[in-house]
Design a protein around this motif. Structure first.
Motif, PDB file in Angstrom:
ATOM      1  N   THR A 123       0.839  -1.199   0.000  1.00 57.71           N
ATOM      2  CA  THR A 123       0.000   0.000   0.000  1.00 57.71           C
ATOM      3  C   THR A 123       0.870   1.244   0.000  1.00 57.71           C
ATOM      4  O   THR A 123       2.057   1.201   0.354  1.00 57.71           O
TER       5      THR A 123
ATOM      6  N   ASP B 288      -4.571   3.128  -0.512  1.00 56.46           N
ATOM      7  CA  ASP B 288      -5.451   2.779   0.605  1.00 56.46           C
ATOM      8  C   ASP B 288      -6.166   3.973   1.231  1.00 56.46           C
ATOM      9  O   ASP B 288      -7.176   3.813   1.920  1.00 56.46           O
TER      10      ASP B 288
ATOM     11  N   GLU C 121      -1.554  -0.399  -3.478  1.00 55.21           N
ATOM     12  CA  GLU C 121      -2.932   0.031  -3.264  1.00 55.21           C
ATOM     13  C   GLU C 121      -2.969   1.463  -2.737  1.00 55.21           C
ATOM     14  O   GLU C 121      -2.217   1.832  -1.837  1.00 55.21           O
TER      15      GLU C 121
END
Length: 308
Positions: free
Chosen positions: A153, A239, A237
């Motif tokens: 992430t 996030d 990601e």
């Protein structure tokens, strides 16, 4: 050859002369008599999308001038706004942040498009129905570095930048390095503090190869780029959902759309078929296999039955 003012970034265009006729779109040639100029930015996906739009218009009976491949984001946008071009595929997030000057993206993709459509109407620009194709930014790394650092992430990348500052080196485009919805905003949102000496600016295509080789730990990528899959890169990601939705939709000069309202019915089925998987496949044909963007667009339009 027609030449527009240098202010919008356009150079000479050339007629599109594809030998196409209507398939599932363009029946009855609703655009017969129209002379339409199609524009795009200069990267692979945009070249393909510009060709797709131009081919659709031709199948519907229009004469099409090709002014795709304009450097940067502002040039193609200004061409449509000023009427030097009639249409192009654009990204909702880019319009909201870069063109319309909004600082906060709208998390819901459809509401983001609606907001752009409403705001841009005042500028003489009309937005048709969007696709699910969402070409947003991301950071990616190769498999070796993924095993070494274990980040998945952007929050973990930010943590790594603090615990081991030398580990986080970035390869990014010049535009991404300076956009509010790019590197500066991402670093602020995640509390990331990457020193300038660890950031290298380069052309898009080189980023992928440098990240794959490990010359940079992380590289700026586009989520619809076919090279992510072909080079087996790992995407971090987002996030905290920092990056806006960048859904593709047709951006039409409002005067053009008023004169030729059939543009909407011609483009809607094509736009609806576009998604991230389609984009990755088409982009890979160009960036990995070396095919011509226009030919890739034409082949897809025929395969889908839109044109014959």
């Amino acid at each position: 050859m027609l030449v527009a003012s240098a202010g919008c970034g356009l150079t000479s265009g050339s007629p599109m002369v594809d030998d196409v006729r209507s398939g599932t779109i363009g029946r009855g040639e609703p655009l017969k008599g129209a002379e339409l100029t199609v524009t795009s930015k200069s990267f692979t996906e945009q070249l393909i999308l510009g060709a797709i739009m131009g081919i659709a218009f031709q199948a519907a009976g229009a004469e099409v001038l090709d002014r795709t491949g304009i450097q940067g984001s502002i040039g193609s946008r200004e061409a449509v706004r000023k009427g030097d071009a009639d249409a192009g595929y654009e990204y909702t997030g880019t319009a909201w942040i870069t063109y319309l000057g909004r600082s906060e993206p709208i998390p819901d993709p459809h509401k983001q498009w609606e907001a752009v459509r409403e705001a841009d109407a005042k500028n003489g620009v009309s937005w048709l129905a969007p696709s699910s194709l969402n070409n947003t930014y991301a950071l990616a790394m190769n498999q070796e570095n993924h095993k070494k650092y274990g980040t998945n992430t952007l929050s973990e990348v930010a943590a790594l930048s603090k615990s081991d500052p030398g580990a986080v080196t970035l390869c990014v485009e010049v535009e991404f390095a300076n956009r509010a919805d790019g590197l500066p905003g991402m670093q602020k949102a995640y509390g990331m503090d990457v020193p300038t000496k660890n950031i290298t600016q380069m052309d898009t295509g080189i980023i992928y190869t440098q990240v794959a080789k490990g010359s940079c730990t992380y590289g700026e990528v586009f989520t619809t780029d076919g090279r992510i899959k072909s080079m087996n890169l790992v995407v971090m990601e987002d996030d905290k959902k920092f990056f806006p939705n960048y859904n593709v939709a047709p951006m039409i000069n409002s005067k053009t759309l008023k004169k030729w309202p059939a543009i909407a019915e011609v483009l809607d089925p094509v736009t609806k078929k576009l998604n991230n998987s389609v984009a990755q496949d088409l982009n890979a044909k160009v960036d990995v296999d070396g095919e011509d963007p226009h030919q890739v667009a034409l082949d897809w339009m025929k395969e889908e039955g839109f044109v014959k």
